[in-house]
Design a protein around this motif. Structure first.
Motif, PDB file in Angstrom:
ATOM      1  N   THR A 163      50.428  43.035  71.966  1.00  0.00           N
ATOM      2  CA  THR A 163      49.232  43.259  72.770  1.00  0.00           C
ATOM      3  C   THR A 163      48.371  44.329  72.121  1.00  0.00           C
ATOM      4  OG1 THR A 163      48.433  43.807  75.003  1.00  0.00           O
ATOM      5  CG2 THR A 163      50.332  45.028  74.196  1.00  0.00           C
ATOM      6  N   SER A 164      47.094  44.335  72.431  1.00  0.00           N
ATOM      7  CA  SER A 164      46.237  45.420  71.965  1.00  0.00           C
ATOM      8  C   SER A 164      46.521  46.648  72.817  1.00  0.00           C
ATOM      9  CB  SER A 164      44.755  45.028  72.079  1.00  0.00           C
ATOM     10  OG  SER A 164      44.425  44.730  73.420  1.00  0.00           O
ATOM     11  N   PHE A 165      46.396  47.831  72.204  1.00  0.00           N
ATOM     12  CA  PHE A 165      46.652  49.061  72.944  1.00  0.00           C
ATOM     13  C   PHE A 165      45.750  50.146  72.385  1.00  0.00           C
ATOM     14  CE2 PHE A 165      48.988  52.585  74.826  1.00  0.00           C
ATOM     15  CZ  PHE A 165      49.338  52.048  76.060  1.00  0.00           C
ATOM     16  N   PRO A 166      45.135  50.956  73.256  1.00  0.00           N
ATOM     17  CA  PRO A 166      44.103  51.886  72.794  1.00  0.00           C
ATOM     18  C   PRO A 166      44.615  53.236  72.287  1.00  0.00           C
ATOM     19  CG  PRO A 166      44.248  51.963  75.179  1.00  0.00           C
ATOM     20  CD  PRO A 166      45.219  50.899  74.725  1.00  0.00           C
ATOM     21  N   SER A 167      45.919  53.460  72.297  1.00  0.00           N
ATOM     22  CA  SER A 167      46.432  54.796  71.991  1.00  0.00           C
ATOM     23  C   SER A 167      47.684  54.713  71.134  1.00  0.00           C
ATOM     24  CB  SER A 167      46.744  55.541  73.300  1.00  0.00           C
ATOM     25  OG  SER A 167      47.390  56.766  73.051  1.00  0.00           O
ATOM     26  N   GLU A 168      47.983  55.815  70.450  1.00  0.00           N
ATOM     27  CA  GLU A 168      49.215  55.894  69.667  1.00  0.00           C
ATOM     28  C   GLU A 168      50.439  56.094  70.539  1.00  0.00           C
ATOM     29  OE1 GLU A 168      49.531  59.706  67.408  1.00  0.00           O
ATOM     30  OE2 GLU A 168      47.702  60.238  68.487  1.00  0.00           O
ATOM     31  N   GLU A 169      50.244  56.434  71.809  1.00  0.00           N
ATOM     32  CA  GLU A 169      51.333  56.653  72.745  1.00  0.00           C
ATOM     33  C   GLU A 169      51.183  55.718  73.941  1.00  0.00           C
ATOM     34  OE1 GLU A 169      53.810  59.130  72.157  1.00  0.00           O
ATOM     35  OE2 GLU A 169      52.795  59.180  70.222  1.00  0.00           O
ATOM     36  N   ALA A 170      52.298  55.377  74.572  1.00  0.00           N
ATOM     37  CA  ALA A 170      52.288  54.503  75.739  1.00  0.00           C
ATOM     38  C   ALA A 170      53.319  54.999  76.750  1.00  0.00           C
ATOM     39  CB  ALA A 170      52.603  53.054  75.339  1.00  0.00           C
ATOM     40  N   PRO A 171      53.138  54.642  78.031  1.00  0.00           N
ATOM     41  CA  PRO A 171      54.096  55.092  79.044  1.00  0.00           C
ATOM     42  C   PRO A 171      55.290  54.148  79.169  1.00  0.00           C
ATOM     43  CG  PRO A 171      52.305  53.931  80.103  1.00  0.00           C
ATOM     44  CD  PRO A 171      51.978  53.955  78.636  1.00  0.00           C
ATOM     45  N   GLY A 172      56.378  54.686  79.678  1.00  0.00           N
ATOM     46  CA  GLY A 172      57.555  53.859  79.918  1.00  0.00           C
ATOM     47  C   GLY A 172      58.621  54.648  80.656  1.00  0.00           C
ATOM     48  N   PHE A 178      61.877  52.946  71.112  1.00  0.00           N
ATOM     49  CA  PHE A 178      61.835  52.480  72.493  1.00  0.00           C
ATOM     50  C   PHE A 178      60.433  52.036  72.924  1.00  0.00           C
ATOM     51  CE2 PHE A 178      65.919  54.442  72.321  1.00  0.00           C
ATOM     52  CZ  PHE A 178      66.695  53.590  73.101  1.00  0.00           C
ATOM     53  N   GLY A 179      59.608  51.726  71.929  1.00  0.00           N
ATOM     54  CA  GLY A 179      58.365  50.997  72.168  1.00  0.00           C
ATOM     55  C   GLY A 179      57.258  51.762  72.850  1.00  0.00           C
ATOM     56  N   VAL A 180      57.241  53.116  72.681  1.00  0.00           N
ATOM     57  CA  VAL A 180      56.199  53.890  73.353  1.00  0.00           C
ATOM     58  C   VAL A 180      55.380  54.751  72.391  1.00  0.00           C
ATOM     59  CG1 VAL A 180      57.305  53.908  75.613  1.00  0.00           C
ATOM     60  CG2 VAL A 180      57.888  55.686  73.939  1.00  0.00           C
ATOM     61  N   SER A 181      55.600  54.610  71.095  1.00  0.00           N
ATOM     62  CA  SER A 181      54.769  55.256  70.085  1.00  0.00           C
ATOM     63  C   SER A 181      54.515  54.264  68.965  1.00  0.00           C
ATOM     64  CB  SER A 181      55.449  56.512  69.514  1.00  0.00           C
ATOM     65  OG  SER A 181      55.489  57.548  70.458  1.00  0.00           O
ATOM     66  N   PHE A 182      53.302  54.305  68.437  1.00  0.00           N
ATOM     67  CA  PHE A 182      52.898  53.320  67.439  1.00  0.00           C
ATOM     68  C   PHE A 182      52.345  54.025  66.203  1.00  0.00           C
ATOM     69  CE2 PHE A 182      51.824  51.823  71.782  1.00  0.00           C
ATOM     70  CZ  PHE A 182      52.930  51.003  71.952  1.00  0.00           C
ATOM     71  N   THR A 183      52.654  53.474  65.044  1.00  0.00           N
ATOM     72  CA  THR A 183      52.187  54.059  63.790  1.00  0.00           C
ATOM     73  C   THR A 183      50.724  53.701  63.564  1.00  0.00           C
ATOM     74  OG1 THR A 183      52.779  52.126  62.462  1.00  0.00           O
ATOM     75  CG2 THR A 183      54.520  53.776  62.848  1.00  0.00           C
ATOM     76  N   PRO A 184      50.012  54.462  62.722  1.00  0.00           N
ATOM     77  CA  PRO A 184      48.638  54.099  62.382  1.00  0.00           C
ATOM     78  C   PRO A 184      48.533  52.693  61.805  1.00  0.00           C
ATOM     79  CG  PRO A 184      49.101  56.344  61.678  1.00  0.00           C
ATOM     80  CD  PRO A 184      50.410  55.763  62.127  1.00  0.00           C
ATOM     81  N   GLU A 185      49.541  52.296  61.022  1.00  0.00           N
ATOM     82  CA  GLU A 185      49.526  50.956  60.433  1.00  0.00           C
ATOM     83  C   GLU A 185      49.625  49.879  61.515  1.00  0.00           C
ATOM     84  OE1 GLU A 185      50.497  53.991  57.620  1.00  0.00           O
ATOM     85  OE2 GLU A 185      51.540  53.454  59.474  1.00  0.00           O
ATOM     86  N   GLU A 186      50.461  50.117  62.517  1.00  0.00           N
ATOM     87  CA  GLU A 186      50.590  49.151  63.618  1.00  0.00           C
ATOM     88  C   GLU A 186      49.295  49.055  64.415  1.00  0.00           C
ATOM     89  OE1 GLU A 186      55.366  49.466  64.662  1.00  0.00           O
ATOM     90  OE2 GLU A 186      53.986  50.993  65.422  1.00  0.00           O
ATOM     91  N   LYS A 242      46.451  46.997  62.838  1.00  0.00           N
ATOM     92  CA  LYS A 242      46.558  45.539  62.911  1.00  0.00           C
ATOM     93  C   LYS A 242      45.924  44.971  64.172  1.00  0.00           C
ATOM     94  CE  LYS A 242      50.826  45.380  60.184  1.00  0.00           C
ATOM     95  NZ  LYS A 242      52.284  45.047  60.196  1.00  0.00           N
ATOM     96  N   GLY A 243      45.601  45.843  65.142  1.00  0.00           N
ATOM     97  CA  GLY A 243      44.934  45.387  66.364  1.00  0.00           C
ATOM     98  C   GLY A 243      45.874  45.042  67.494  1.00  0.00           C
ATOM     99  N   GLU A 244      47.160  44.892  67.192  1.00  0.00           N
ATOM    100  CA  GLU A 244      48.153  44.598  68.226  1.00  0.00           C
ATOM    101  C   GLU A 244      49.427  45.374  67.932  1.00  0.00           C
ATOM    102  OE1 GLU A 244      47.397  40.202  70.116  1.00  0.00           O
ATOM    103  OE2 GLU A 244      48.684  40.330  68.341  1.00  0.00           O
ATOM    104  N   VAL A 245      50.094  45.798  69.008  1.00  0.00           N
ATOM    105  CA  VAL A 245      51.368  46.487  68.864  1.00  0.00           C
ATOM    106  C   VAL A 245      52.388  45.793  69.765  1.00  0.00           C
ATOM    107  CG1 VAL A 245      50.278  48.684  68.333  1.00  0.00           C
ATOM    108  CG2 VAL A 245      50.833  48.140  70.708  1.00  0.00           C
ATOM    109  N   ASN A 246      53.655  46.055  69.491  1.00  0.00           N
ATOM    110  CA  ASN A 246      54.720  45.469  70.311  1.00  0.00           C
ATOM    111  C   ASN A 246      54.984  46.398  71.495  1.00  0.00           C
ATOM    112  OD1 ASN A 246      56.865  44.100  71.358  1.00  0.00           O
ATOM    113  ND2 ASN A 246      58.110  44.141  69.502  1.00  0.00           N
ATOM    114  N   TYR A 247      54.431  46.042  72.657  1.00  0.00           N
ATOM    115  CA  TYR A 247      54.575  46.868  73.855  1.00  0.00           C
ATOM    116  C   TYR A 247      54.893  45.969  75.036  1.00  0.00           C
ATOM    117  CZ  TYR A 247      53.455  50.147  77.637  1.00  0.00           C
ATOM    118  OH  TYR A 247      53.524  50.933  78.759  1.00  0.00           O
ATOM    119  N   ASN A 248      55.817  46.412  75.858  1.00  0.00           N
ATOM    120  CA  ASN A 248      56.231  45.652  77.047  1.00  0.00           C
ATOM    121  C   ASN A 248      56.734  44.269  76.664  1.00  0.00           C
ATOM    122  OD1 ASN A 248      56.778  45.401  79.761  1.00  0.00           O
ATOM    123  ND2 ASN A 248      54.673  44.884  80.346  1.00  0.00           N
ATOM    124  N   TYR A 249      57.517  44.231  75.588  1.00  0.00           N
ATOM    125  CA  TYR A 249      58.212  43.021  75.145  1.00  0.00           C
ATOM    126  C   TYR A 249      57.267  41.910  74.691  1.00  0.00           C
ATOM    127  CZ  TYR A 249      61.785  45.703  77.474  1.00  0.00           C
ATOM    128  OH  TYR A 249      62.615  46.731  77.858  1.00  0.00           O
TER     129      TYR A 249
END
Length: 262
Positions: free
Chosen positions: A175-184, A154-162, A165-172
């Motif tokens: 984008t770059s994101f500074p943390s392994e976790e995100a709000p939603g 559900f797009g709120v946790s990211f793997t070290p590999e993701e 790469k400098g960008e993760v799939n967040y909010n559709y």
């Protein structure tokens, strides 16, 4: 502690007659009604959005034992989920997610009377969740998705590999994101056959829907009073970590003895 920033618009602000104030307020009221009508229209579009069937068997650790996603509805048809940023090993949860969660206990009884269950889900193990929940004094249901795919799917946790790469799939979008976790916030529906459907998710500033305090701040002359930095919520603290709120004292009147000896 960050000091409040006084916006220029609150200094030497225009002061007008009652008639002029009412006239300006009516103009603003018309804009507010436009916004409310648009809000209602978007809500109708949200309810009309297609659903997706949940095919994966998600399970969670709860204080009462192992629970499926369907179990979290607790006899209701609709389920609201706060994706709370608390990863395994973190000493405490995200301050901004905690700011959101501070609003939950008071809402829950009202949501229940509209056929809505609400649960908070984090990736940290249940013991770490319970330790932090007890510290904060929250009563709402909070379960752990530790070891499962729920947060990532559900797009709120990211793997070290993701993250590497400098960008993760967040909010559709990527984008770059500074943390392994995100709000939603995610919403689910369960039908009479027990099937569960994903009906909606929102991320980024969309999670402000849970931040009722922001709505009240927006009514005041200084508004949110946040610094012009990338992370506007830098001022937020866990509710048990704030220093006493400062009280601004008016400047001494010119000519007073206090003014003379300032």
């Amino acid at each position: 502690m960050n000091k409040a920033i006084v916006e220029p618009s609150t200094v030497n602000h225009p002061v007008v007659s009652r008639d002029r104030w009412v006239a300006e307020r009516k103009t603003l009221l018309a804009h507010e009604k436009e916004q409310m009508r648009l809000h209602d229209q978007i809500a109708r579009e949200r309810r009309a959005l297609s659903w997706e069937r949940i095919e994966k068997d998600y399970t969670f650790d709860a204080p009462e034992g192992r629970r499926s996603l369907a179990d979290l509805f607790e006899g209701r048809r609709q389920l609201l989920v706060q994706h709370f940023m608390l990863a395994p090993g973190w000493e405490q949860g995200c301050p901004s997610c905690s700011f959101m969660a501070d609003h939950t206990d008071g809402m829950n009884v009202h949501l229940a009377h509209r056929d809505i269950a609400m649960v908070v889900i984090s990736r940290a193990p249940l013991a770490e969740i319970e330790r932090f929940r007890q510290r904060m004094g929250w009563q709402f249901k909070w379960v752990s998705s530790y070891g499962g795919d729920f947060n990532h799917d559900f797009g709120v946790s990211f793997t070290p590999e993701e993250l590497a790469k400098g960008e993760v799939n967040y909010n559709y979008g990527m984008t770059s994101f500074p943390s392994e976790e995100a709000p939603g916030v995610s919403v689910f529906y369960k039908d009479d056959a027990g099937e569960v459907f994903h009906t909606y998710s929102t991320y980024g500033r969309g999670v402000e829907v849970m931040m009722g305090a922001y709505n009240l701040m927006d009514l005041t002359p200084k508004g949110r009073d946040e610094r012009d930095v990338a992370y506007k919520m830098e001022w937020v603290r866990h509710h048990d970590r704030y220093e006493p709120a400062p009280i601004e004292k008016p400047a001494p009147a010119a000519g007073s003895c206090c003014h003379a000896h300032a």
